[in-house]
Design an enzyme around this catalytic site. Structure first.
Site: not given
Lengths: 346, 346
Positions: A250, A130
């Site tokens: 994130h 990710c």
């Protein structure tokens, strides 16, 4: 369902699996038959797809008979065991685990960056980590236009990357701390590691286990996967990965050195404004910059705080945010499936 | 009180002022008379010092008659107005605001780094920005032994750096989100700025207001103050400052390039193990590294995750954590007072 492909989702009841189903639905991906698969433990559960209940079945080699596209997100060991079985039965596997990412016969694909690599697939296509995906989406336009030779990234990663249990742990701990009650950390930073630490109101500089060189596996994934996706073995990449008390989204503080000295911040901003998969959010005077709380549920990679280094004219700093469950996992996987269709590879 | 100095604390009721009093008490600083001063609004409050109630009085120029050491932490405008008044009356001012930090006649001091600069004072001594202090404590031994030419830092900063109201805001928002209730951000990232954003379960890449060059004042403080404290105008320093949902304890992901190519991670670890004001917490095999939740209430700067860059033999990455209210503010101020006594400057 309708005219289309026989699609299997392995790990259909997990955090990423659920996002995969939601994304397939939203994108109206052409599905004729949908097989939802899971571990024995979750088998028998019912999951909604386009308003209809679909029963989740235990994933075994025979589950993949007739499957054309299999999206895997049930952990590395499941992928290692069952992805080859799916391929043997004619399926193309899009694997969201780290099992095959660095395998030299497996393309590691972010469609905005290296969609062409799909043409070289041997049955399995790996979905990158990710934190790598969102960074390379921002880096690739810069590399193409100005050249790129060095990347230093510090991450600010959400707990949902560690699964649904980690989200529960963050909330449980936050409640306990606000109520001044005791609690025992059980999941983070790495559930299978020896020690567990508080994540609520804390910052933990460990994601995944440590290698002998002092870097974590997460940091090495960012380093090695970035080089592979961008086909730049010589690119200098360094990473420090940190887990935060954020549920989803994130963030990354990125420093790059480009090959040219005569570029301005505005050149980089103009470039990223029109880059595929990127939304530019960069207006300091108006306090406009990306934040994880704003990116949840969105497919794009958000970039802001772009500014030239004060010492090196070829140095730039910026801030990259994305929904780690979507572009970082489910959306990138479904996007690969869409690319396979577009390129007539399935 | 006892034999010692007449000490004034300006901003005695604030988050840092309270820590200053606690630190003076713990260090048993030689105080003969203690004047607690504040804005008109907080005047009249009673504060405990060594078990005795002391009344807080409004800070006016006359408050500093007879004062020998005045610790200021009541905002830049109060320092600008009253610090010269205190000096005029014979006091040495240790100022925790940014009012005089970059003034060329004012030493900017972190005792582990440039205690000698105290000898050049002209009445006012500036206490650096919290995020700068903890970084230079870790950098200075490296500079001394191996030379230093480049620093890139990304910060992970706690809300207590923005004051008691910011702590309350974080807790209020966290409670609301956990209860799935609405809330309105009012304080962070900068109370006097136009827009306010969610801080609970988020990461906000703005601390202090923006300058025209795209950097925030906080980032420019780290850049300029580091050069001044270390007497290295030529040092390359870059900073990205980010606010996190952490109550107390700033963390920093630091990359440095040193002047030597033949140094190892173990050399850096050995050096920092014995460095003044540093506690080394670096054992990845045992998951030992610094975290903000562990540093609260401690005076030291905690350093870990030290590792060599994989591309540049003179590059090192590490992780620095410290209590931003103590070494970042109150303890560094009291430490300056102790140095003044030690060097017979007061």
């Amino acid at each position: 369902m309708g005219k289309g492909y026989h699609v299997a989702v392995v790990g259909a009841t997990g955090a990423v699996g659920q996002q995969m189903l939601k994304t397939l639905e939203e994108r109206n991906f052409p599905i004729e038959k949908l097989s939802l698969l899971s571990s024995k433990r979750s088998a028998g559960k019912k999951v909604l797809y386009k308003g209809k209940e679909v029963e989740v079945k235990e994933a075994v080699p025979q589950s993949f008979e007739g499957v054309q596209i299999a999206l895997f997100s049930a952990g590395g060991s499941v992928s290692k065991e069952l992805a080859p079985e799916a391929v043997k039965r004619g399926a193309i596997v899009i694997d969201n685990t780290s099992a095959f990412r660095m395998d030299e016969n497996t393309p590691l694909v972010v469609p905005e960056v290296n969609e062409e690599d799909l043409k070289e697939h041997n049955g399995i296509i790996a979905n990158p980590n990710c934190s790598t995906i969102q960074m390379v989406v921002a880096l690739e336009p810069i590399r193409q236009t100005f050249g790129l030779n060095k990347v230093i990234v510090s991450t600010y990663q959400a707990v949902s990357g560690a699964g649904a249990h980690a989200i529960e742990e963050l909330k449980r701990q936050a409640r306990a701390i606000l109520a001044e009650e005791e609690f025992t950390p059980e999941i983070l930073p790495v559930s299978s590691d020896e020690k567990h630490y508080q994540i609520a109101f804390n910052a933990v500089p460990q994601i995944d286990k440590f290698q002998d060189n002092g870097y974590t596996f997460e940091e090495m994934k960012m380093i090695n996967e970035t080089k592979k996706i961008m086909h730049m073995a010589e690119l200098e990449v360094a990473a420090t990965c940190v887990r935060l008390p954020v549920v989803t989204g994130h963030s990354e503080s990125v420093y790059v050195e480009i090959d040219q000295d005569n570029v301005s911040s505005n050149d980089i901003k103009s470039l990223l404004k029109d880059a595929p998969g990127v939304t530019l959010q960069d207006d300091p005077a108006q306090q406009v910059y990306p934040m994880p709380a704003d990116c949840v549920g969105k497919n794009d990679v958000f970039v802001g705080r772009i500014r030239q280094d004060l010492d090196r004219p070829n140095g730039y700093h910026f801030w990259v945010v994305s929904d780690n469950l979507l572009k970082g996992a489910a959306w990138n996987s479904v996007q690969i499936a869409e690319s396979l269709v577009k390129l007539n590879l399935v």
